[in-house]
Design a protein around this motif. Structure first.
Motif, PDB file in Angstrom:
ATOM      1  N   ARG A  51      60.547  71.872  56.097  1.00  0.00           N
ATOM      2  CA  ARG A  51      59.441  70.920  55.812  1.00  0.00           C
ATOM      3  C   ARG A  51      58.414  71.538  54.763  1.00  0.00           C
ATOM      4  O   ARG A  51      58.056  72.837  54.932  1.00  0.00           O
ATOM      5  CB  ARG A  51      58.567  70.445  57.012  1.00  0.00           C
ATOM      6  CG  ARG A  51      59.181  69.418  57.985  1.00  0.00           C
ATOM      7  CD  ARG A  51      58.184  68.725  59.123  1.00  0.00           C
ATOM      8  NE  ARG A  51      59.168  68.113  59.973  1.00  0.00           N
ATOM      9  CZ  ARG A  51      59.879  68.651  61.208  1.00  0.00           C
ATOM     10  NH1 ARG A  51      59.860  69.895  61.319  1.00  0.00           N
ATOM     11  NH2 ARG A  51      60.653  67.834  61.739  1.00  0.00           N
ATOM     12  N   ALA A  84      57.293  61.184  55.183  1.00  0.00           N
ATOM     13  CA  ALA A  84      56.562  61.877  56.163  1.00  0.00           C
ATOM     14  C   ALA A  84      57.422  62.838  57.074  1.00  0.00           C
ATOM     15  O   ALA A  84      56.892  63.773  57.303  1.00  0.00           O
ATOM     16  CB  ALA A  84      55.810  60.819  57.175  1.00  0.00           C
ATOM     17  N   GLU A 121      53.162  69.228  59.214  1.00  0.00           N
ATOM     18  CA  GLU A 121      52.052  68.507  59.964  1.00  0.00           C
ATOM     19  C   GLU A 121      50.734  69.239  59.283  1.00  0.00           C
ATOM     20  O   GLU A 121      49.753  68.313  59.269  1.00  0.00           O
ATOM     21  CB  GLU A 121      52.000  68.965  61.464  1.00  0.00           C
ATOM     22  CG  GLU A 121      51.156  68.244  62.154  1.00  0.00           C
ATOM     23  CD  GLU A 121      51.021  68.230  63.721  1.00  0.00           C
ATOM     24  OE1 GLU A 121      49.990  68.144  64.388  1.00  0.00           O
ATOM     25  OE2 GLU A 121      52.128  68.701  64.274  1.00  0.00           O
ATOM     26  N   VAL A 160      57.246  66.364  55.459  1.00  0.00           N
ATOM     27  CA  VAL A 160      55.880  67.088  55.187  1.00  0.00           C
ATOM     28  C   VAL A 160      55.574  67.673  56.443  1.00  0.00           C
ATOM     29  O   VAL A 160      55.370  67.155  57.467  1.00  0.00           O
ATOM     30  CB  VAL A 160      54.862  66.246  54.761  1.00  0.00           C
ATOM     31  CG1 VAL A 160      53.533  66.657  54.652  1.00  0.00           C
ATOM     32  CG2 VAL A 160      55.264  65.466  53.380  1.00  0.00           C
ATOM     33  N   GLY A 163      58.821  55.331  53.413  1.00  0.00           N
ATOM     34  CA  GLY A 163      57.540  56.340  53.869  1.00  0.00           C
ATOM     35  C   GLY A 163      57.648  57.112  54.841  1.00  0.00           C
ATOM     36  O   GLY A 163      57.416  58.229  55.294  1.00  0.00           O
ATOM     37  N   VAL A 197      50.382  61.603  53.218  1.00  0.00           N
ATOM     38  CA  VAL A 197      50.966  60.413  53.396  1.00  0.00           C
ATOM     39  C   VAL A 197      50.195  59.148  52.940  1.00  0.00           C
ATOM     40  O   VAL A 197      50.845  58.177  51.975  1.00  0.00           O
ATOM     41  CB  VAL A 197      51.719  59.933  54.789  1.00  0.00           C
ATOM     42  CG1 VAL A 197      52.443  58.695  54.872  1.00  0.00           C
ATOM     43  CG2 VAL A 197      52.824  61.105  55.033  1.00  0.00           C
ATOM     44  N   ASP A 198      49.089  58.953  53.306  1.00  0.00           N
ATOM     45  CA  ASP A 198      47.999  57.917  52.884  1.00  0.00           C
ATOM     46  C   ASP A 198      47.890  58.101  51.378  1.00  0.00           C
ATOM     47  O   ASP A 198      48.011  57.154  50.691  1.00  0.00           O
ATOM     48  CB  ASP A 198      46.886  58.101  53.513  1.00  0.00           C
ATOM     49  CG  ASP A 198      46.714  57.613  55.162  1.00  0.00           C
ATOM     50  OD1 ASP A 198      47.801  57.136  55.542  1.00  0.00           O
ATOM     51  OD2 ASP A 198      45.782  57.905  55.780  1.00  0.00           O
ATOM     52  N   ARG A 227      49.453  66.197  57.275  1.00  0.00           N
ATOM     53  CA  ARG A 227      50.519  65.247  56.984  1.00  0.00           C
ATOM     54  C   ARG A 227      49.936  63.633  56.767  1.00  0.00           C
ATOM     55  O   ARG A 227      50.160  63.029  55.652  1.00  0.00           O
ATOM     56  CB  ARG A 227      51.705  65.023  57.988  1.00  0.00           C
ATOM     57  CG  ARG A 227      52.598  64.032  57.985  1.00  0.00           C
ATOM     58  CD  ARG A 227      53.756  64.113  59.155  1.00  0.00           C
ATOM     59  NE  ARG A 227      54.222  65.065  59.264  1.00  0.00           N
ATOM     60  CZ  ARG A 227      54.612  65.691  60.458  1.00  0.00           C
ATOM     61  NH1 ARG A 227      54.135  65.340  61.461  1.00  0.00           N
ATOM     62  NH2 ARG A 227      54.681  66.877  60.769  1.00  0.00           N
ATOM     63  N   ASP A 228      49.169  63.289  57.715  1.00  0.00           N
ATOM     64  CA  ASP A 228      48.430  61.747  57.648  1.00  0.00           C
ATOM     65  C   ASP A 228      47.816  61.592  56.226  1.00  0.00           C
ATOM     66  O   ASP A 228      47.943  60.633  55.718  1.00  0.00           O
ATOM     67  CB  ASP A 228      47.744  61.721  58.887  1.00  0.00           C
ATOM     68  CG  ASP A 228      48.423  61.747  60.156  1.00  0.00           C
ATOM     69  OD1 ASP A 228      49.494  61.537  59.990  1.00  0.00           O
ATOM     70  OD2 ASP A 228      47.602  61.696  61.132  1.00  0.00           O
TER      71      ASP A 228
END
Length: 189
Positions: free
Chosen positions: A157, A66, A71, A69, A62, A90-91, A86-87
């Motif tokens: 990215r 991340a 931001e 990827v 993970g 990723v989730d 990104r968050d």
């Protein structure tokens, strides 16, 4: 007569990237074209990054996922409600990265840089493997389309990501997917 080339402004660059992704989502899924593309050194950098991105999922890493990827990235960018940031990405990808119910594999077949040297488009096939309720492995083949951006730190990215919906795949199509993978970037002359 040589026509001068203007460096694109950030807003026009974003519009161009979205256009590339949206147009790319209309392509049919399938094996790469017979004629092998050739790539510049910069395009091969993105090729290697794409392979590393795919490897992060294959290795259930993970943190590495991340790191690939951007931001402010947008995944499912051709959809009405893309994943933003990104968050959130990723989730949303946590189960895929963990390999809980789906094994996702992909590799680049083509990378293109044009106009702006800090933006690249990559595309290629994607293989989805899942186990059905009867215990049988089900294979589906699709395609991905990504737009990469070289950030201020020099690292490429993913900025936009989307793909072609997967379709059921035959054993021959799965074999062709595996046979088409190459680690070495086909360089130009």
């Amino acid at each position: 007569m040589r026509i001068p080339v203007r460096k694109p402004r950030p807003r026009s660059l974003a519009i161009a990237c979205v256009t590339i992704v949206c147009l790319g989502t209309t392509a049919a899924a399938g094996p790469p074209a017979a004629a092998a593309p050739t790539h510049s050194d910069a395009e091969c950098e993105v090729w290697a990054r794409e392979l590393g991105f795919a490897r992060s999922v294959a290795e259930h890493d993970g943190a590495a996922f991340a790191a690939h990827v951007g931001e402010q990235a947008a995944f499912n960018s051709g959809q009405a409600a893309p994943l933003r940031g990104r968050d959130a990405i990723v989730d949303a990808w946590a189960g895929i990265i963990a390999g809980e119910s789906l094994k996702l594999s992909w590799y680049p077949a083509r990378v293109t840089i044009a106009g702006a040297d800090d933006v690249a488009a990559s595309s290629g096939p994607a293989l989805y493997e899942s186990v059905g309720p009867d215990g049988a492995v089900r294979h589906r083949i699709g395609a991905f389309h990504s737009v990469w951006h070289r950030d201020d730190d020099g690292q490429w990215r993913v900025l936009f990501d989307d793909g072609v919906a997967p379709q059921p795949a035959s054993d021959e199509q799965v074999a062709a997917f595996h046979a088409g993978r190459r680690e070495d970037c086909p360089r130009g002359g």
